[in-house]
Scaffold this motif. Structure first.
Motif: not given
Ligand code: ATP
Ligand code: GDP
Ligand code: MG
Ligand code: MG
Ligand code: ZN
Lengths: 261, 233
Positions: A93-104, A138-144, B116-118, B147-154
């Motif tokens: 997922s090419d989102l910043p960590v903060g945005l990803f977590l808040s969406t989730h 940070s972007r999610m994709t950059e994390l180790s 797996t797409s953006g 990631e699945r759940e966030v993709f679904r939300a998008r």
């Protein structure tokens, strides 16, 4: 509140049936799944997370409190009672960590106002498990690999906050796994650990043994193993200590292992 | 005749999904036909004919937008499928034109997207998503549950009306709910119409004029700084 999960008998890769009547997991159980690489451990927890209904390669069915789980469990993440921490060590997922977590958090959390706090809490949790901290921007994709696993664990514990947690090989990727288990076990849930780690296996109430895609046995941790577990933990702590010194650029001289003999 | 039209970007798993859908339909006693519409190369028809022993065909859209091509040939295709004894026609399009959508008002419109797409893919596919009945998310085995759940939300943000179903199309996991949708959709009928309004207007590039710069063209043109406008008669 969910009280138990049942996995009915399926079959392994060559069609041979699982070696148990049915697997019953009760609220509060801590369970390990063990077996050689490729033996179907991940497949088994995927069956549970997807509420398999004879429609996966293993043919198993999963029941919640003795009945077919309602379809919303699968189609509405807010109601999905299982958090799955997968073996993945990279995010796509090419989102910043903060945005990803808040969406989730918005999806999983029914009270929208709490979402901001949850993001901070998750980051703080994850950063107790990693060496180098994860930043919200940070972007999610950059994390180790280790940061990815730490974030997945934090997300499952704090954002998903489900009664059932499945963890696929937490011991990998160099996170503080003992700390992770300590933090997680503060909650009363069903925990299922896929693991190759004797310490985690002995911490469990029982372990499911797999081979060639099928369940071959269910072993309850017995009294002798519980006593032995203390020694295993000490050995494991000594090994972690060695790893930590190595990470911090120190020399190793054997003093770390003194208390063990 | 039951009809399912399946669109989606290249390599998202359209064929993999339809293969499992076809297999399940066959096991339920249905007779399935398969049509593939692509711009210039496709071999899905041969693969599925060999694997499943069902009547299959392909058409190359060539100069036409593949979605427009599907509008042109769908009438004939339904007649062909009926003549071949099928009661379900599965159509896989190339889905390259992101301005159009190939769905019609009979049958099921489904878009296949890969997990797996953006995270911005749902924002990019336009009417192909918003006009669909069902969005099938493939490759869930390749990403984490979060990631699945966030993709679904998008997807839900862009197209709140569209149902979302997740599958692992490699192992055929999650296929049954899609088959149920195919069977529950309205039947194809005489006089069907394309859903939504296709974008109007062609430009001189569409008919082969290759000069660079809008000043050289007529019809619907577009400068960098202004909106599209019509130039010419
Ligand atoms: N019951 C089954 N029937 C058919 N195929 C199976 C079954 N169980 C597992 N497989 C297949 O075997 C392969 C390996 O399984 P899986 O990834 O679950 O192993 P694992 O025990 O998690 O291995 P690792 O320790 O390497 O993570 C997969 O391709 C999976 O689809
Ligand atoms: N891991 C994984 N791979 C998939 C899945 N679905 C499709 N694929 C693979 O993705 C590739 C493209 O799939 P295909 O069906 O040909 O895509 P199409 O171009 O949309 O028809 C193939 O190699 C498939 O095996 C899935 O759910 N999981
Ligand atoms: Mg595994
Ligand atoms: Mg294809
Ligand atoms: Zn078009």
């Amino acid at each position: 509140m969910i009280e138990r999960i049942t996995v009915t008998t399926g079959h392994g890769r060559n069609g041979e049936a699982d070696g148990m009547e049915r697997l019953e997991l009760r609220m509060g159980d801590v369970v390990s799944i063990v077996g050689p690489t490729g033996s179907g451990k991940t497949t088994l927890i995927n069956d549970i997370e997807l509420f398999a209904d004879g429609d996966t390669p293993s043919g198993r069915r999963v029941l919640i409190d003795g009945a077919r789980p309602p379809a919303e469990y699968r189609h509405d993440p807010a109601r999905h009672p299982i958090a799955l921490i997968t073996q993945h060590t990279t995010f796509l997922s090419d989102l910043p960590v903060g945005l990803f977590l808040s969406t989730h958090a918005k999806i999983r959390c029914t009270v929208a106002s709490g979402a901001v706090d949850l993001v901070e809490e998750s980051l703080a949790f994850a950063n107790q498990l990693t060496g180098e901290p994860i930043e919200a921007h940070s972007r999610m994709t950059e994390l180790s690999g280790g940061q990815t696993r730490a974030l997945l664990i934090a997300d499952a514990a704090i954002i998903c906050s489900t009664p059932i947690v499945l963890l696929d090989e937490v011991e990998n990727a160099g996170i503080h796994r003992t700390r992770a288990i300590e933090l997680l076990r503060r909650y009363r849930k069903i925990f299922i650990f896929v693991t190759h780690d004797p310490r985690i296996a002995l911490l469990s109430d029982y372990r499911v043994v797999m081979k060639n895609g099928r369940i071959t046995a269910v072993l309850h941790t017995d009294e002798a193993e519980r006593i032995f577990a203390v020694k295993v933990s000490r050995l494991d702590d000594a090994m972690s200590d060695l790893r930590d010194r190595l990470r911090h650029g120190m020399r190793l001289d054997g003093t770390e292992l003194r208390g063990l003999a | 005749m039951r009809l399912a039209i399946c669109a989606g970007p290249a390599t998202t798993g359209k064929t993999a999904v339809l293969r499992h859908v076809a297999r399940k339909l066959l096991s339920l006693g249905h007779k399935v036909a398969f049509l593939k519409i692509d711009v210039q190369y496709a071999e899905e028809d041969e693969q599925l004919a060999a694997e499943l022993g069902i009547p299959t065909r392909k058409v190359y859209s060539g100069e036409l937008c593949p979605d427009h091509c599907s509008v042109m040939v769908l009438g004939d295709a339904l007649a062909w499928a009926a003549a071949a004894g099928a009661d379900v026609l599965l159509v896989e399009t190339a889905g390259l034109c992101l301005r159009c959508a190939p769905y019609v008002d009979g049958g099921l419109g489904l878009i296949v997207m890969e997990a797996t797409s953006g995270m911005n893919l749902p924002l990019k596919v336009g009417p192909m998503l918003s006009l669909a009945d069902l969005a099938v998310v493939t490759k869930i085995d390749r990403v984490s549950q979060a990631e699945r759940e966030v993709f679904r939300a998008r997807i839900g943000e862009v197209a709140p009306r569209v149902k979302v179903r997740e599958v692992n199309a490699l192992h055929g996991i999650g296929i049954d709910p899609i088959v149920e949708e195919v069977l529950a959709a309205p039947l194809a009928f005489e006089g069907m119409q394309l859903r939504g309004n296709p974008p109007v207007g062609t430009c001189t590039i569409c008919v082969g004029k290759k000069d660079i710069g809008w000043q050289s063209h007529f019809g619907v043109v577009r400068p960098l700084d202004n909106q599209t406008f019509y130039r010419g008669e």
